[in-house]
Design a protein around this motif. Structure first.
Motif, PDB file in Angstrom:
ATOM      1  N   SER A  68       1.928  -0.903   2.404  1.00 45.13           N
ATOM      2  CA  SER A  68       1.909  -0.623   3.837  1.00 45.13           C
ATOM      3  C   SER A  68       2.546   0.726   4.157  1.00 45.13           C
ATOM      4  O   SER A  68       2.868   1.010   5.311  1.00 45.13           O
ATOM      5  N   ASP A  69       2.770   1.546   3.116  1.00 42.67           N
ATOM      6  CA  ASP A  69       3.425   2.854   3.250  1.00 42.67           C
ATOM      7  C   ASP A  69       4.823   2.735   3.858  1.00 42.67           C
ATOM      8  O   ASP A  69       5.224   3.536   4.705  1.00 42.67           O
ATOM      9  N   GLU A 102       5.253  -1.133  -0.039  1.00 41.66           N
ATOM     10  CA  GLU A 102       4.598   0.091  -0.507  1.00 41.66           C
ATOM     11  C   GLU A 102       3.116   0.108  -0.155  1.00 41.66           C
ATOM     12  O   GLU A 102       2.577   1.159   0.190  1.00 41.66           O
TER      13      GLU A 102
END
Length: 126
Positions: A65-66, A63
């Motif tokens: 790191s998207d 998350e």
């Protein structure tokens, strides 16, 4: 160009490494153990709870790191007792859709950091 990923929502590294490195949209996540990032406590009393904590730590790094588990293309699972494989596998598998599961190996090892029972690393593509 590489980008270092560290989030307070996963355990801080216990050695000279980072939680993850992002290079050319490929995320290399260091092995995670069942260390609760909020309390610093290890979860070792139940292999399913231990595996859930490991997966939650990996999720937090993804998350940050998207990304999500859908981005994961490779996992490496290290376990201290192959007799735990079934419960670890069930818990791990609950984080993936069957057809979206990444490539993986599971290896029994003599010992893991802090004498944990399971450690998992991942590679994901953004």
């Amino acid at each position: 160009m590489k980008k270092i990923i560290n989030t307070p929502n996963a355990p801080a590294p216990i050695g000279p490494y980072n939680q993850a490195i992002l290079v050319n949209n490929i995320l290399y996540i260091s092995g995670q153990i069942a260390l609760n990032p909020n309390t610093g406590d290890l979860i070792l009393d139940d292999i399913k709870r231990e595996t859930h904590q490991v997966m939650n730590n990996l999720k937090a790094i993804l998350e940050a790191s998207d990304m999500t588990f859908e981005n994961v293309v490779k996992s490496s699972i290290f376990i201290s007792n192959m007799n735990d494989f079934k419960l670890i596998n069930e818990t791990y598998g609950s984080y993936f859709d069957g057809h979206n599961a990444p490539a993986r190996e599971t290896v029994e090892v003599a010992r893991l950091p802090k004498d944990v029972n399971v450690e998992i690393s991942m590679i994901a593509i953004g």
